[in-house]
Motif scaffolding. Structure first.
Motif, PDB file in Angstrom:
ATOM      1  N   HIS A 126       0.846  -1.193   0.000  1.00 19.49           N
ATOM      2  CA  HIS A 126       0.000   0.000   0.000  1.00 19.49           C
ATOM      3  C   HIS A 126       0.885   1.248   0.000  1.00 19.49           C
ATOM      4  CE1 HIS A 126      -3.696  -2.278   1.137  1.00 19.49           C
ATOM      5  NE2 HIS A 126      -2.807  -3.074   1.720  1.00 19.49           N
ATOM      6  N   VAL A 127       0.575   2.192  -0.862  1.00 24.25           N
ATOM      7  CA  VAL A 127       1.288   3.468  -0.875  1.00 24.25           C
ATOM      8  C   VAL A 127       0.259   4.583  -0.729  1.00 24.25           C
ATOM      9  CG1 VAL A 127       1.321   3.567  -3.426  1.00 24.25           C
ATOM     10  CG2 VAL A 127       2.926   4.950  -2.084  1.00 24.25           C
ATOM     11  N   PHE A 128       0.516   5.496   0.209  1.00 23.94           N
ATOM     12  CA  PHE A 128      -0.392   6.595   0.522  1.00 23.94           C
ATOM     13  C   PHE A 128       0.314   7.912   0.214  1.00 23.94           C
ATOM     14  CE2 PHE A 128      -1.226   2.962   3.158  1.00 23.94           C
ATOM     15  CZ  PHE A 128      -2.605   2.822   3.130  1.00 23.94           C
ATOM     16  N   GLN A 129      -0.298   8.726  -0.627  1.00 24.84           N
ATOM     17  CA  GLN A 129       0.353   9.959  -1.060  1.00 24.84           C
ATOM     18  C   GLN A 129      -0.554  11.171  -0.863  1.00 24.84           C
ATOM     19  OE1 GLN A 129       2.944  10.248  -4.237  1.00 24.84           O
ATOM     20  NE2 GLN A 129       3.196   8.063  -4.625  1.00 24.84           N
ATOM     21  N   ASP A 130       0.081  12.264  -0.420  1.00 26.98           N
ATOM     22  CA  ASP A 130      -0.630  13.536  -0.313  1.00 26.98           C
ATOM     23  C   ASP A 130      -1.160  13.932  -1.692  1.00 26.98           C
ATOM     24  OD1 ASP A 130      -0.850  16.596  -0.384  1.00 26.98           O
ATOM     25  OD2 ASP A 130      -0.494  16.240   1.746  1.00 26.98           O
ATOM     26  N   ALA A 146       1.659  -1.233  -6.546  1.00 25.60           N
ATOM     27  CA  ALA A 146       1.067  -1.257  -5.209  1.00 25.60           C
ATOM     28  C   ALA A 146      -0.331  -0.651  -5.242  1.00 25.60           C
ATOM     29  CB  ALA A 146       1.952  -0.491  -4.236  1.00 25.60           C
ATOM     30  N   ARG A 147      -1.083  -0.893  -4.188  1.00 21.91           N
ATOM     31  CA  ARG A 147      -2.401  -0.270  -4.072  1.00 21.91           C
ATOM     32  C   ARG A 147      -2.206   1.198  -3.717  1.00 21.91           C
ATOM     33  NH1 ARG A 147      -4.833  -5.295  -0.467  1.00 21.91           N
ATOM     34  NH2 ARG A 147      -4.842  -6.820  -2.186  1.00 21.91           N
ATOM     35  N   PHE A 148      -2.656   2.044  -4.605  1.00 17.49           N
ATOM     36  CA  PHE A 148      -2.344   3.480  -4.541  1.00 17.49           C
ATOM     37  C   PHE A 148      -3.517   4.255  -3.939  1.00 17.49           C
ATOM     38  CE2 PHE A 148      -2.172   7.745  -6.283  1.00 17.49           C
ATOM     39  CZ  PHE A 148      -0.832   8.072  -6.264  1.00 17.49           C
ATOM     40  N   ARG A 149      -3.228   5.019  -2.880  1.00 22.06           N
ATOM     41  CA  ARG A 149      -4.264   5.841  -2.247  1.00 22.06           C
ATOM     42  C   ARG A 149      -3.741   7.257  -2.072  1.00 22.06           C
ATOM     43  NH1 ARG A 149      -6.229   1.716  -3.326  1.00 22.06           N
ATOM     44  NH2 ARG A 149      -7.492   0.282  -2.073  1.00 22.06           N
ATOM     45  N   ARG A 150      -4.600   8.246  -2.324  1.00 19.59           N
ATOM     46  CA  ARG A 150      -4.248   9.643  -2.085  1.00 19.59           C
ATOM     47  C   ARG A 150      -5.091  10.160  -0.922  1.00 19.59           C
ATOM     48  NH1 ARG A 150      -4.329  12.411  -8.018  1.00 19.59           N
ATOM     49  NH2 ARG A 150      -3.227  14.100  -6.939  1.00 19.59           N
ATOM     50  N   PHE A 151      -4.447  10.906  -0.026  1.00 17.70           N
ATOM     51  CA  PHE A 151      -5.185  11.481   1.108  1.00 17.70           C
ATOM     52  C   PHE A 151      -5.236  12.992   0.972  1.00 17.70           C
ATOM     53  CE2 PHE A 151      -0.781  10.941   2.459  1.00 17.70           C
ATOM     54  CZ  PHE A 151      -0.467  12.144   3.085  1.00 17.70           C
ATOM     55  N   ALA A 152      -6.209  13.613   1.637  1.00 13.84           N
ATOM     56  CA  ALA A 152      -6.407  15.061   1.535  1.00 13.84           C
ATOM     57  C   ALA A 152      -5.142  15.794   1.977  1.00 13.84           C
ATOM     58  CB  ALA A 152      -7.602  15.481   2.383  1.00 13.84           C
ATOM     59  N   HIS A 153      -4.886  16.908   1.341  1.00 13.92           N
ATOM     60  CA  HIS A 153      -3.627  17.631   1.538  1.00 13.92           C
ATOM     61  C   HIS A 153      -3.380  17.959   3.003  1.00 13.92           C
ATOM     62  CE1 HIS A 153      -0.273  20.226   0.920  1.00 13.92           C
ATOM     63  NE2 HIS A 153      -0.929  21.324   1.231  1.00 13.92           N
ATOM     64  N   ASN A 154      -2.252  17.470   3.515  1.00 14.11           N
ATOM     65  CA  ASN A 154      -1.808  17.719   4.895  1.00 14.11           C
ATOM     66  C   ASN A 154      -2.845  17.310   5.951  1.00 14.11           C
ATOM     67  OD1 ASN A 154       0.736  18.603   4.242  1.00 14.11           O
ATOM     68  ND2 ASN A 154       0.276  20.783   4.405  1.00 14.11           N
ATOM     69  N   ASP A 155      -3.715  16.373   5.590  1.00 14.70           N
ATOM     70  CA  ASP A 155      -4.784  15.938   6.490  1.00 14.70           C
ATOM     71  C   ASP A 155      -4.364  14.633   7.164  1.00 14.70           C
ATOM     72  OD1 ASP A 155      -7.134  15.040   7.715  1.00 14.70           O
ATOM     73  OD2 ASP A 155      -8.410  15.908   6.156  1.00 14.70           O
ATOM     74  N   VAL A 156      -3.789  14.737   8.360  1.00 10.46           N
ATOM     75  CA  VAL A 156      -3.285  13.563   9.071  1.00 10.46           C
ATOM     76  C   VAL A 156      -4.434  12.634   9.477  1.00 10.46           C
ATOM     77  CG1 VAL A 156      -1.944  12.780  11.059  1.00 10.46           C
ATOM     78  CG2 VAL A 156      -1.291  14.883   9.868  1.00 10.46           C
ATOM     79  N   ALA A 157      -5.572  13.202   9.822  1.00 11.50           N
ATOM     80  CA  ALA A 157      -6.713  12.368  10.223  1.00 11.50           C
ATOM     81  C   ALA A 157      -7.200  11.522   9.056  1.00 11.50           C
ATOM     82  CB  ALA A 157      -7.843  13.260  10.739  1.00 11.50           C
ATOM     83  N   ASP A 158      -7.238  12.098   7.856  1.00 11.85           N
ATOM     84  CA  ASP A 158      -7.657  11.342   6.674  1.00 11.85           C
ATOM     85  C   ASP A 158      -6.674  10.213   6.408  1.00 11.85           C
ATOM     86  OD1 ASP A 158      -9.116  10.678   4.352  1.00 11.85           O
ATOM     87  OD2 ASP A 158      -7.807  11.928   3.113  1.00 11.85           O
ATOM     88  N   VAL A 172       4.124   5.738   3.281  1.00 13.91           N
ATOM     89  CA  VAL A 172       3.519   7.069   3.186  1.00 13.91           C
ATOM     90  C   VAL A 172       4.535   7.988   2.525  1.00 13.91           C
ATOM     91  CG1 VAL A 172       2.608   9.036   4.479  1.00 13.91           C
ATOM     92  CG2 VAL A 172       2.088   6.689   5.215  1.00 13.91           C
ATOM     93  N   VAL A 173       4.076   8.754   1.546  1.00 15.27           N
ATOM     94  CA  VAL A 173       4.980   9.588   0.753  1.00 15.27           C
ATOM     95  C   VAL A 173       4.450  11.020   0.700  1.00 15.27           C
ATOM     96  CG1 VAL A 173       6.174   9.809  -1.455  1.00 15.27           C
ATOM     97  CG2 VAL A 173       5.450   7.551  -0.668  1.00 15.27           C
ATOM     98  N   VAL A 174       5.314  11.977   1.042  1.00 10.88           N
ATOM     99  CA  VAL A 174       4.916  13.395   1.002  1.00 10.88           C
ATOM    100  C   VAL A 174       6.080  14.253   0.509  1.00 10.88           C
ATOM    101  CG1 VAL A 174       3.259  13.186   2.893  1.00 10.88           C
ATOM    102  CG2 VAL A 174       5.617  13.814   3.398  1.00 10.88           C
ATOM    103  N   ASP A 175       5.732  15.425   0.031  1.00 10.58           N
ATOM    104  CA  ASP A 175       6.726  16.480  -0.186  1.00 10.58           C
ATOM    105  C   ASP A 175       7.016  17.148   1.152  1.00 10.58           C
ATOM    106  OD1 ASP A 175       7.306  16.589  -3.001  1.00 10.58           O
ATOM    107  OD2 ASP A 175       5.276  17.316  -3.337  1.00 10.58           O
ATOM    108  N   ARG A 189       3.956  15.064  12.923  1.00 12.65           N
ATOM    109  CA  ARG A 189       2.708  14.325  13.132  1.00 12.65           C
ATOM    110  C   ARG A 189       2.634  13.117  12.197  1.00 12.65           C
ATOM    111  NH1 ARG A 189      -1.685  18.426  11.910  1.00 12.65           N
ATOM    112  NH2 ARG A 189      -3.086  16.735  12.578  1.00 12.65           N
ATOM    113  N   LEU A 190       3.103  13.277  10.978  1.00 12.02           N
ATOM    114  CA  LEU A 190       3.100  12.156  10.041  1.00 12.02           C
ATOM    115  C   LEU A 190       4.027  11.043  10.521  1.00 12.02           C
ATOM    116  CD1 LEU A 190       3.168  14.125   6.669  1.00 12.02           C
ATOM    117  CD2 LEU A 190       1.277  12.724   7.521  1.00 12.02           C
TER     118      LEU A 190
END
Length: 387
Positions: A126-130, A146-158, A172-175, A189-190
């Motif tokens: 699983h890969v989770f990207q902002d 991988a199973r690709f998921r995008r989460f809301a920008h800078n939203d740690v709860a999401d 988890v991948v972020v800029d 927090r991430l």
């Protein structure tokens, strides 16, 4: 059946009609706060040369000296016979600065990101990207299988909800600093969340490296995090260091894994040794001349104060990237044109680089700028906004 000519022609015609057609500038000078285009000089507020090192005399001298010693081209990939002493010295210095066991050079940030992600990830992972991650991160995740998921920008709860629902290896991948918005990821927090969920965290710090942190080591250092918190760190050499290429830093296992498996590393000619030597000198200047970072942050604060007084629609950013929101693409293009007529070079960023309705002027500041040049920028922006 539609041929390739018709397909390409239709796309280009649509881009022109929508005001989204991209055109290149041809510079007739070195990078710097003032550049020359078509025989005319412009104040340059669209370069990523954040510390003003791209044309630094010592960096140029290192490049010339290394070119005399090692030639222009590297001749081969790193694993054949293209790995020279300047490459090794630069990797060791980057590892030391970032506080990691090793660093590995890539030809570009795009190659580093896509190569790293396609090496680490496999189908079933699983890969989770902002949602606002750089295109290279998105492409690497999508192409990994991988199973690709995008989460809301800078939203740690999401992100937390998505991580909790996933089973298996999770990345988890972020800029560190987002290239078009200029804001920073909540790295502390991430990292805490990733520890709880047993996920790895990868940070692309292309726009934070050299600029942020006590010694310029970047966003991860500025957040008080180490290699245990962020196992995978990528940054580029063509922005704050004024050179070219990129690197991934991590522990011995990560770097050896990339050397053995990353196709973007194995099958690509190494960057020229002279470029590595120039980047190494820029790295030394980064450490020796902390005034560059201090001056840059003073200019950022000065610009934001002045923009607030003018009522400019700046997006929230404490980085060298200061986006001025325009809305529609046509408005951004028109403002960019007006500013160019007044002697200022600022790019209009439009879809698909940014979401529809959020076109902007991407204003970038550099340690090479003076306070007077920033004041001139504010003056001209005020005039154009009112015209």
């Amino acid at each position: 059946m539609v041929g390739f000519e018709q397909r390409l022609g239709a796309v280009l015609a649509e881009r022109r009609q929508q005001g989204l057609y991209r055109q290149r500038l041809t510079l007739e000078s070195a990078q710097g706060p003032v550049v020359r285009v078509d025989g005319k000089e412009y104040l340059n507020f669209c370069s990523n040369d954040y510390l003003g090192l791209a044309a630094h005399p010592k960096v140029i001298e290192s490049f010339q000296r290394a070119a005399s010693a090692y030639g222009v081209g590297s001749g081969a990939s790193h694993l054949v016979c293209g790995h020279s002493h300047p490459h090794r010295a630069l990797e060791e210095a980057l590892a030391e600065l970032t506080g990691r066991g090793r660093a590995l050079l890539f030809s570009s940030g795009f190659a580093a990101n896509t190569g790293t992600l396609t090496t680490l990830l496999q189908p079933g992972d699983h890969v989770f990207q902002d949602r606002l991650n750089h295109a290279s991160l998105l492409d690497g995740g999508l192409h990994s299988g991988a199973r690709f998921r995008r989460f809301a920008h800078n939203d740690v709860a999401d992100l937390q909800r998505r991580l909790a629902a996933a089973q298996g290896l999770k990345l988890v991948v972020v800029d560190g600093v987002f290239s078009m918005d200029g804001d920073s990821a909540p790295l502390a927090r991430l990292a805490a969340l990733c520890r709880r969920e047993q996920a790895w965290l990868m940070v692309d710090d292309a726009h934070g490296f050299g600029v942020m942190g006590d010694n310029g080591a970047g966003s991860v250092q500025a957040a008080g995090l180490g290699s245990g918190d962020v196992p995978v760190l990528m940054a580029t050499l063509g922005k704050a260091l004024g050179s070219a290429g990129a690197f991934v830093a991590g522990d011995e296992l990560l770097i050896e894994g990339l050397i053995q498996q990353a196709r973007n590393y194995i099958y690509t000619t190494a960057i020229p040794p002279a470029v590595a030597a120039a980047a190494l000198t820029a790295l030394h200047l980064l450490r020796e001349e902390s005034w560059r970072r201090e001056h840059l942050h003073q200019l950022i604060a000065r610009f934001r104060r002045g923009a607030a007084e003018l009522g400019l629609a700046l997006m929230h950013s404490n980085s060298a990237i200061q986006p001025l929101l325009c809305g529609e693409a046509a408005r951004a293009v028109e403002l960019s044109r007006q500013l160019r007529e007044r002697g200022l070079l600022i790019g209009a960023i439009r879809p698909p680089t940014v979401p529809a309705g959020t076109s902007r002027l991407r204003i970038t500041l550099s340690a090479g700028h003076s306070e007077q040049q920033v004041d001139r920028l504010l003056e001209e922006l005020g005039r154009c906004q009112c015209s």
